[in-house]
Design a protein around this motif. Structure first.
Motif, PDB file in Angstrom:
ATOM      1  N   ALA A 111      29.266   6.630   2.660  1.00 58.99           N
ATOM      2  CA  ALA A 111      29.373   7.583   1.896  1.00 58.99           C
ATOM      3  C   ALA A 111      29.405   7.423   0.284  1.00 58.99           C
ATOM      4  N   GLY A 112      29.813   6.025  -0.090  1.00 53.99           N
ATOM      5  CA  GLY A 112      29.546   5.832  -1.568  1.00 53.99           C
ATOM      6  C   GLY A 112      27.936   5.509  -1.999  1.00 53.99           C
ATOM      7  N   MET A 113      27.247   5.363  -0.748  1.00 56.70           N
ATOM      8  CA  MET A 113      25.955   4.934  -1.158  1.00 56.70           C
ATOM      9  C   MET A 113      25.108   6.076  -1.089  1.00 56.70           C
ATOM     10  N   ALA A 114      25.504   7.361  -0.838  1.00 59.07           N
ATOM     11  CA  ALA A 114      24.495   8.558  -0.592  1.00 59.07           C
ATOM     12  C   ALA A 114      23.946   8.955  -2.113  1.00 59.07           C
ATOM     13  N   ASP A 115      24.362   8.446  -3.045  1.00 60.39           N
ATOM     14  CA  ASP A 115      23.646   8.762  -4.557  1.00 60.39           C
ATOM     15  C   ASP A 115      22.197   7.850  -4.275  1.00 60.39           C
ATOM     16  N   ARG A 116      22.306   6.562  -3.477  1.00 59.65           N
ATOM     17  CA  ARG A 116      21.338   5.790  -3.774  1.00 59.65           C
ATOM     18  C   ARG A 116      20.531   6.069  -2.720  1.00 59.65           C
ATOM     19  N   ILE A 117      20.605   6.556  -1.796  1.00 59.82           N
ATOM     20  CA  ILE A 117      19.788   7.406  -0.721  1.00 59.82           C
ATOM     21  C   ILE A 117      18.978   8.553  -1.149  1.00 59.82           C
ATOM     22  N   THR A 118      19.693   9.277  -1.782  1.00 61.25           N
ATOM     23  CA  THR A 118      19.090  10.368  -2.557  1.00 61.25           C
ATOM     24  C   THR A 118      17.995   9.882  -3.464  1.00 61.25           C
ATOM     25  N   GLY A 119      18.407   8.513  -4.347  1.00 62.43           N
ATOM     26  CA  GLY A 119      17.464   8.091  -5.366  1.00 62.43           C
ATOM     27  C   GLY A 119      16.133   7.451  -4.808  1.00 62.43           C
ATOM     28  N   HIS A 120      16.365   6.993  -3.567  1.00 61.22           N
ATOM     29  CA  HIS A 120      15.113   6.327  -2.957  1.00 61.22           C
ATOM     30  C   HIS A 120      14.182   7.531  -2.483  1.00 61.22           C
ATOM     31  N   ALA A 121      14.619   8.667  -1.925  1.00 63.36           N
ATOM     32  CA  ALA A 121      14.004   9.952  -1.773  1.00 63.36           C
ATOM     33  C   ALA A 121      13.156  10.269  -3.027  1.00 63.36           C
ATOM     34  N   GLU A 122      13.996  10.491  -3.951  1.00 67.87           N
ATOM     35  CA  GLU A 122      13.291  11.117  -5.290  1.00 67.87           C
ATOM     36  C   GLU A 122      12.086   9.873  -5.886  1.00 67.87           C
ATOM     37  N   ASP A 123      12.443   8.812  -5.601  1.00 71.85           N
ATOM     38  CA  ASP A 123      11.526   7.904  -6.203  1.00 71.85           C
ATOM     39  C   ASP A 123       9.956   7.969  -5.253  1.00 71.85           C
ATOM     40  N   ARG A 124      10.122   8.441  -4.079  1.00 68.85           N
ATOM     41  CA  ARG A 124       8.888   8.581  -3.330  1.00 68.85           C
ATOM     42  C   ARG A 124       8.125   9.978  -3.646  1.00 68.85           C
ATOM     43  N   LEU A 125       9.228  10.940  -3.908  1.00 66.94           N
ATOM     44  CA  LEU A 125       8.831  12.348  -4.411  1.00 66.94           C
ATOM     45  C   LEU A 125       8.312  12.632  -5.819  1.00 66.94           C
ATOM     46  N   ALA A 126       8.182  11.306  -6.553  1.00 66.73           N
ATOM     47  CA  ALA A 126       7.750  11.514  -7.690  1.00 66.73           C
ATOM     48  C   ALA A 126       6.251  11.191  -7.774  1.00 66.73           C
ATOM     49  N   ASP A 127       5.703  10.518  -6.918  1.00 63.93           N
ATOM     50  CA  ASP A 127       4.200  10.469  -6.760  1.00 63.93           C
ATOM     51  C   ASP A 127       3.505  11.759  -5.959  1.00 63.93           C
ATOM     52  N   TRP A 128       4.286  12.765  -5.722  1.00 68.05           N
ATOM     53  CA  TRP A 128       3.717  13.754  -5.053  1.00 68.05           C
ATOM     54  C   TRP A 128       3.799  15.060  -5.945  1.00 68.05           C
ATOM     55  N   ALA A 129       2.690  15.865  -5.540  1.00 68.65           N
ATOM     56  CA  ALA A 129       2.432  17.275  -6.415  1.00 68.65           C
ATOM     57  C   ALA A 129       2.033  18.324  -5.618  1.00 68.65           C
ATOM     58  N   ASP A 130       2.065  19.510  -6.174  1.00 71.52           N
ATOM     59  CA  ASP A 130       1.774  20.551  -5.526  1.00 71.52           C
ATOM     60  C   ASP A 130       0.080  20.407  -4.916  1.00 71.52           C
ATOM     61  N   GLY A 131      -0.007  20.733  -3.780  1.00 72.38           N
ATOM     62  CA  GLY A 131      -1.400  20.817  -3.160  1.00 72.38           C
ATOM     63  C   GLY A 131      -1.851  19.282  -2.604  1.00 72.38           C
ATOM     64  N   LEU A 401      23.256  10.250   7.746  1.00 78.18           N
ATOM     65  CA  LEU A 401      23.378  10.926   6.380  1.00 78.18           C
ATOM     66  C   LEU A 401      22.065  10.537   5.806  1.00 78.18           C
ATOM     67  N   GLU A 402      21.363   9.460   6.065  1.00 76.44           N
ATOM     68  CA  GLU A 402      19.889   9.173   5.500  1.00 76.44           C
ATOM     69  C   GLU A 402      18.890  10.598   5.651  1.00 76.44           C
ATOM     70  N   ALA A 403      18.783  11.017   7.014  1.00 74.85           N
ATOM     71  CA  ALA A 403      18.017  11.888   7.365  1.00 74.85           C
ATOM     72  C   ALA A 403      18.529  13.228   6.631  1.00 74.85           C
ATOM     73  N   GLN A 404      19.660  13.538   6.506  1.00 71.94           N
ATOM     74  CA  GLN A 404      20.065  14.836   5.965  1.00 71.94           C
ATOM     75  C   GLN A 404      19.773  14.803   4.436  1.00 71.94           C
ATOM     76  N   LEU A 405      20.007  13.552   3.665  1.00 71.26           N
ATOM     77  CA  LEU A 405      19.881  13.591   2.236  1.00 71.26           C
ATOM     78  C   LEU A 405      18.174  13.668   2.029  1.00 71.26           C
ATOM     79  N   ILE A 406      17.494  12.943   2.800  1.00 67.81           N
ATOM     80  CA  ILE A 406      16.094  12.738   2.570  1.00 67.81           C
ATOM     81  C   ILE A 406      15.489  14.237   2.712  1.00 67.81           C
ATOM     82  N   VAL A 407      15.989  14.924   3.743  1.00 70.18           N
ATOM     83  CA  VAL A 407      15.323  16.147   4.011  1.00 70.18           C
ATOM     84  C   VAL A 407      15.929  17.217   2.833  1.00 70.18           C
ATOM     85  N   ALA A 408      16.890  17.085   2.502  1.00 65.37           N
ATOM     86  CA  ALA A 408      17.755  17.973   1.219  1.00 65.37           C
ATOM     87  C   ALA A 408      17.012  17.766   0.104  1.00 65.37           C
ATOM     88  N   ALA A 409      16.663  16.537  -0.467  1.00 72.46           N
ATOM     89  CA  ALA A 409      16.245  16.160  -1.539  1.00 72.46           C
ATOM     90  C   ALA A 409      14.521  16.538  -1.407  1.00 72.46           C
TER      91      ALA A 409
END
Length: 446
Positions: A111-131, A401-409
């Motif tokens: 539970a204390g690692m949730a923020d780090r999981i979301t951070g890893h998802a956001e790092d990958r999303l940073a390379d994405w763009a519409d289209g 936890l990982e699946a829910q946070l990555i899908v949510a982000a």
């Protein structure tokens, strides 16, 4: 009482192994449909009993788990790869390793690692763009590798090193696809893909050596050090509780099993959401209501009920681990039939999860079937994506936890549109991978 369960009559020498190897998913479904709770067949020289009876499965995995063990029928390859890690070890070795691992996988720590999981998802999303068009399976694999390296090994690898790990997954996966020749051949017989498999294992061993060397400098001593699994094992090794070989085996198991099943769950979830826009719309509505513009975190996961149902339904239709195997250590009776010591028991998530005996319209993607009032009507082991009993997947809570946070982000920002052909064709290895490239178009929700 009949002496042998009913089942198909196979070929001489090969039994039903060639039929199974050509399409395990179809074979399992056909047996479940034709024979119900229990079916007998020969897998080459192995006498095999497939159990699709949730009550019998619960006995094997939970209430009588001490009467069954994991069979050693994969030959030397799986042992060479995972050694005596948690997935394969037995007896005192397994119990010691499980006790060492438990704190690293506790829900309180995760539970204390949730923020780090979301951070890893956001790092990958940073390379994405519409289209953009992205290979979602590859993107999810890299994200879950980042998470397992961070949370369970306390390290961060360069993009090049993560890519090297990813490149080794193909020869490993191919080595464990069902092959009737392997079922019938002795373990010592060389096979054409042995050299490629051995090279992949050697490469991963080298990467693990580097990871362990880095973490040794920060693992600390006593109970005050970091609680990632690798640090715990390094301290246990230094105290004489853990051998260097055991440490390596656990890290290889963690590296491979720790990311693959979650990456597949996410891949199939994105596919199913793309194929069912009405479900995707409800996911977006729940995210807008519960998370809004905030960063997805533990406080949100507890309230994302529909998203949890979506992921559960994804694992029902496409269980990453599609079959488990056990063997009795003594003669037993299961579903009214005697099963001799040493026979192979097949417990097929694929067949049970898709059985019309337990699910209305089982081929339909229906997250609503996980509403508590509907779910409680089914037998407990009509659904077992994480196994069950004392040997249930230790990473169950992390995976969810990982699946829910990555899908949510991700779904906060984007819709993903599948561009490939349907229906999916699956590759049966140790886990069920899609054969086709999972290309999806990224569409911004803004």
């Amino acid at each position: 009482m009949a002496e042998t369960p009913p089942g198909p009559k196979g070929e001489p020498l090969f039994g039903s192994s060639r039929t199974y190897a050509s399409d395990p998913f179809r074979f399992i479904s056909a047996l479940e449909s034709a024979y119900g709770d229990v079916a007998y067949f020969d897998m080459g020289p192995m006498e095999t009993v497939m159990l699709s009876d949730p009550t019998a499965i619960e006995r094997v995995l939970v209430s009588e788990a001490d009467r069954f063990r994991k069979p050693d029928f994969q030959g030397d390859a799986l042992g060479d790869l995972l050694g005596e890690g948690l997935l394969l070890s037995e007896g005192d070795t397994w119990e010691t390793q499980r006790q060492l691992a438990n704190p690293a996988f506790s829900m309180r720590r995760l539970a204390g690692m949730a923020d780090r999981i979301t951070g890893h998802a956001e790092d990958r999303l940073a390379d994405w763009a519409d289209g953009d068009v992205v290979n979602v399976e590859r993107a999810m694999t890299r994200t879950t590798l980042d998470v397992i390296l961070d949370l369970m090994m306390g390290v961060e690898l360069s993009e090049a090193r993560v890519e090297t790990i990813e490149e080794q997954l193909m020869p490993l996966g191919q080595r464990f696809e069902p092959d009737p020749l392997r079922f019938a051949a002795p373990e010592w017989m060389p096979m054409p893909d042995d050299a490629e498999f051995d090279a992949a294992v050697e490469t991963l061993d080298s990467i693990l050596d580097d990871i362990i060397a880095v973490r040794e400098r920060t693992a600390g001593s006593g109970e005050d050090g970091p609680m990632d699994f690798l640090s715990v094992l390094i301290r246990a090794r230094d105290d004489g509780v853990e051998s260097p070989e055991q440490l390596r085996d656990e890290m290889m198991t963690m590296l491979l099993a720790g990311h693959d099943t979650t990456a597949l769950t996410l891949t199939y979830t994105w596919f199913l959401l793309s194929e069912h826009p009405e479900v995707e719309r409800r996911v977006h509505e729940e995210l807008d209501e519960v998370v809004g513009d905030d960063r997805p975190g533990m406080e949100h996961v507890r309230r994302l009920d529909y998203l949890e149902w979506v992921i559960q339904e994804s694992m029902r239709l496409y269980p990453p681990v599609y079959v488990l195997f056990r063997e009795p250590t003594e003669p037993v009776e299961l579903s009214g039939y005697p099963v001799e010591q040493g026979m192979t028991l097949m417990l097929p998530q694929w067949g049970v999860h898709r059985s019309e005996r337990f699910y209305d319209d089982p081929e339909t993607f229906d997250p609503e079937r996980w509403r508590p009032e509907r779910a409680k009507e089914r037998p407990r082991f009509a659904y077992f994506p994480f196994g069950g009993g004392p040997r249930h997947c230790i990473g169950k809570h992390l995976a969810m936890l990982e699946a829910q946070l990555i899908v949510a982000a991700t779904a906060q920002r984007y819709e993903l549109d599948f561009l490939g052909e349907t229906p999916l064709e699956l590759m049966p290895s140790l886990t069920a991978h899609p054969r086709q490239e999972m290309s999806m178009r990224v569409e911004s929700r803004e």
